[in-house]
Design a protein around this motif. Structure first.
Motif, PDB file in Angstrom:
ATOM      1  N   GLY A 130       0.721  -1.179   0.148  1.00 61.83           N
ATOM      2  CA  GLY A 130       0.031  -0.157  -0.055  1.00 61.83           C
ATOM      3  C   GLY A 130       0.840   1.155  -0.173  1.00 61.83           C
ATOM      4  N   THR A 131       0.705   2.067   0.964  1.00 61.20           N
ATOM      5  CA  THR A 131       1.596   3.244   1.052  1.00 61.20           C
ATOM      6  C   THR A 131       3.159   2.805   0.927  1.00 61.20           C
ATOM      7  N   TRP A 132       3.556   1.550   1.549  1.00 60.94           N
ATOM      8  CA  TRP A 132       4.991   1.386   1.384  1.00 60.94           C
ATOM      9  C   TRP A 132       5.133   0.179   0.629  1.00 60.94           C
ATOM     10  N   LYS A 133       6.145  -0.015   0.134  1.00 64.06           N
ATOM     11  CA  LYS A 133       6.869  -1.163  -0.460  1.00 64.06           C
ATOM     12  C   LYS A 133       8.337  -0.828  -0.500  1.00 64.06           C
ATOM     13  N   ASN A 134       9.190  -1.406   0.379  1.00 69.08           N
ATOM     14  CA  ASN A 134      10.740  -1.214   0.389  1.00 69.08           C
ATOM     15  C   ASN A 134      10.799   0.402   0.935  1.00 69.08           C
ATOM     16  N   GLY A 135      10.060   0.791   1.751  1.00 67.20           N
ATOM     17  CA  GLY A 135      10.485   2.182   1.959  1.00 67.20           C
ATOM     18  C   GLY A 135      10.205   3.396   1.095  1.00 67.20           C
ATOM     19  N   GLN A 136       9.429   2.876  -0.047  1.00 65.93           N
ATOM     20  CA  GLN A 136       8.973   3.712  -1.043  1.00 65.93           C
ATOM     21  C   GLN A 136       7.440   3.606  -1.202  1.00 65.93           C
ATOM     22  N   MET A 137       6.705   4.543  -2.044  1.00 71.32           N
ATOM     23  CA  MET A 137       5.414   4.515  -2.529  1.00 71.32           C
ATOM     24  C   MET A 137       5.223   3.740  -3.823  1.00 71.32           C
ATOM     25  N   GLN A 138       5.874   2.759  -4.266  1.00 75.13           N
ATOM     26  CA  GLN A 138       5.936   2.013  -5.517  1.00 75.13           C
ATOM     27  C   GLN A 138       4.525   1.600  -5.817  1.00 75.13           C
ATOM     28  N   TYR A 139       3.914   1.125  -5.032  1.00 70.29           N
ATOM     29  CA  TYR A 139       2.741   0.486  -5.254  1.00 70.29           C
ATOM     30  C   TYR A 139       1.389   1.297  -4.988  1.00 70.29           C
ATOM     31  N   ALA A 140       1.636   2.504  -4.821  1.00 68.64           N
ATOM     32  CA  ALA A 140       0.165   3.352  -4.846  1.00 68.64           C
ATOM     33  C   ALA A 140      -0.336   3.628  -5.961  1.00 68.64           C
ATOM     34  N   PRO A 141      -1.467   3.659  -6.291  1.00 67.27           N
ATOM     35  CA  PRO A 141      -2.102   3.963  -7.605  1.00 67.27           C
ATOM     36  C   PRO A 141      -1.894   5.419  -8.343  1.00 67.27           C
ATOM     37  N   GLU A 142      -2.010   5.199  -9.566  1.00 66.01           N
ATOM     38  CA  GLU A 142      -1.415   6.342 -10.423  1.00 66.01           C
ATOM     39  C   GLU A 142      -2.284   7.236 -10.066  1.00 66.01           C
ATOM     40  N   TRP A 143      -3.464   7.627  -9.607  1.00 62.88           N
ATOM     41  CA  TRP A 143      -4.248   8.615  -9.045  1.00 62.88           C
ATOM     42  C   TRP A 143      -3.762   9.140  -7.990  1.00 62.88           C
TER      43      TRP A 143
END
Length: 538
Positions: A130-143
């Protein structure tokens, strides 16, 4: 007036904005009773258990690669799962795929995972990216990624936006909580009586890279304020500002609090809908790494901020370790840091490497709840074949008695050991009996007083006491012998040694061992086999 929690607001907003979720939360088929709902419990003796179908469950997991949890990839990925003899599959759920447009949820991937797991008699651990993947927001939706005005980013000390969503932006928390609640509502609807999904990971290796803490204006104001009472109670400190209470570590402690508080609210929103056990995994502070925001994400549940993290995360049942090392001293150190009176030993990820296979036995030795190997679905190669084979020896044997393993761990009837350099002989104490493990003796014959370690340092063993007279034993590259230690002047003896296994819940011996097979102890080599020993005294 008592104000509602952020999680309650998020869940309420979700239900009001999406009335159909109310139907999902209360499906026509009633959910299973609380007794059979997966639960995380602390036993009276201090041990922790994940309860599945009302019984302790030991996780032997295979984790798919990050981009393998798509329907068209599952058949290929599952080949490695089956080859490993895993009883559980860890698979990600991608926020960007699950909610491609605000409030529009696509359950295609989740439904495919559940169907595949049921067809192959596996359990699932779902990983919420969600908000995080490996300390980043990689998987947050494009919107979300394309609207930083609404969904604010964290900022560094110079005001530069980072690749992380701010934990001080209400819109960010509302969006993640709403999506996560929708996920849990769907699980309750389609799996509330089957419990294919037994555990959910909330976020993935959360925290911040590029800065020690968020410098969003709201974050700055909170940092300059007083440390919350929940934190002060946990760390046993007098009131003060973050600087006054934590000194040079204040910024990392603050970010741990902010991250944990946010994740707890997301987990609460999900648990209000369907209260499966939930955990958070951690990018560790280890291997001599020490700089938060550079060496590891600042804000994750690293051992140095653990008490601050747990002071505001009651909806998170436990913390897992993503432990990528083949150095045994480092592995033991980290397991010891997280095996605590308030947390179990749980390897949420470890490296896909033959050398990590024997490290599973450290989790048995610590009475842990499971072990997961990351990235098991790779292209065919010699390395893939060798690594699968190394771990499959463990998983096939332990999986054949996984319920007995879990129950024995919960009741402290299982002991285990791993071969350690310079320590080729170890002893397990069962009170009136001791079990000696020798990792470097000759294949047959008397063990010399001084023995080397085994040639490839691959030794490990476990022993379960099933009743006053019986033990279950297995291992690799080890000789096992029994000595009676009760102070009643009676002599111990082996009454029967059987090689076999359990079939339909009952022990079935394939052969009895005697003579050369037991004269100098019971020898285990690379093969996976289970031995039942009956002891007596005269």
């Amino acid at each position: 007036m008592k104000r509602p929690s952020i999680a309650a607001l998020a869940c309420g907003l979700f239900l009001s904005a999406h009335p159909s979720a109310i139907l999902s939360a209360h499906p026509a088929t009633a959910p299973a009773s609380a007794a059979t709902m997966p639960r995380f419990v602390r036993q009276d003796n201090g041990r922790f258990s994940l309860m599945v179908d009302g019984k302790p469950y030991f996780i032997l997991a295979a984790q798919l690669h990050n981009s393998s949890a798509w329907p068209k990839r599952l058949d290929d990925a599952w080949q490695a799962v089956e080859a490993l003899h895993a009883n559980t599959v860890e698979a990600p759920i991608y926020w960007e795929q699950f909610e491609p447009r605000p409030g529009k949820f696509d359950t295609t991937n989740i439904d495919a995972l559940i169907a595949k797991a049921r067809a192959t008699d596996k359990r699932l651990v779902l990983l919420w990216f969600g908000t995080w993947k490996n300390g980043q927001m990689q998987y947050a939706p494009e919107w979300i990624k394309t609207d930083p005005a609404t969904y604010r980013r964290q900022r560094n000390a110079h005001g530069k936006p980072m690749d992380d969503l701010s934990t001080f932006a209400p819109a960010n928390l509302r969006a993640d909580s709403t999506a996560f609640a929708a996920l849990m509502a769907h699980l309750r609807k389609v799996d509330g009586t089957r419990h294919t999904v037994i555990l959910v990971q909330v976020e993935n290796e959360p925290g911040t890279f590029g800065t020690v803490r968020d410098h969003d204006p709201a974050a700055d104001a909170a940092f300059d304020g007083q440390v919350p009472d929940a934190v002060l109670r946990r760390v046993k400190h007098a009131p003060g500002t973050w600087r006054e209470v934590f000194g040079p570590n204040a910024e990392e402690m603050f970010n741990a609090w902010a991250t944990a508080r946010y994740i707890n609210a997301v987990a609460e929103a999900g648990k209000r809908v369907y209260p499966l056990p939930m955990y958070v995994n951690c990018w560790l502070r280890y291997k001599d790494k020490k700089y938060p925001g550079m060496d590891y994400p600042s804000g994750g549940a690293t051992y140095n901020v653990f008490d601050v993290w747990r002071s505001v995360s009651p909806a998170i049942d436990f913390v897992g370790t993503d432990l990528y090392t083949t150095d045994e001293a480092e592995f033991r150190k980290v397991v010891g840091q997280y095996d605590r009176p308030d947390n179990p030993a749980w390897i949420s990820e470890t490296g896909f490497d033959p050398k990590t296979a024997k490290l599973l036995y450290y989790i048995l030795a610590h009475g842990g709840i499971g072990f997961s190997i990351f990235g098991i679905d790779n292209p065919p190669s010699k390395t893939q074949t060798e690594t699968i084979a190394a771990h499959a020896r463990n998983y096939k044997l332990l999986g054949s008695i996984d319920t007995r393993i879990a129950e024995a761990l919960a009741q402290k009837r299982l002991q285990a050991a791993v071969e350690t350099p310079g320590q080729p002989r170890q002893t397990l104490d069962f009170g009136d009996w001791k079990v000696t493990l020798e990792f470097g003796p000759p294949a047959w014959g008397t063990t010399p007083a001084i023995i080397p370690n085994s040639p490839d340092m691959d030794g490990r063993a476990f022993v379960i006491r099933t009743d006053a007279q019986h033990f279950l034993v297995s291992g690799t590259d080890v000789r096992v012998s029994f000595q009676r230690t009760a102070k009643d002047r009676k002599h111990g003896q082996l009454l029967r040694v059987e090689e076999g296994g359990y079939h339909d819940g009952a022990w079935q011996a394939d052969r009895w061992l005697n003579g050369d097979e037991v004269d100098y102890g019971i020898n285990f080599h690379k093969e996976s086999r289970l031995i039942r020993v009956k002891v007596g005294a005269y």
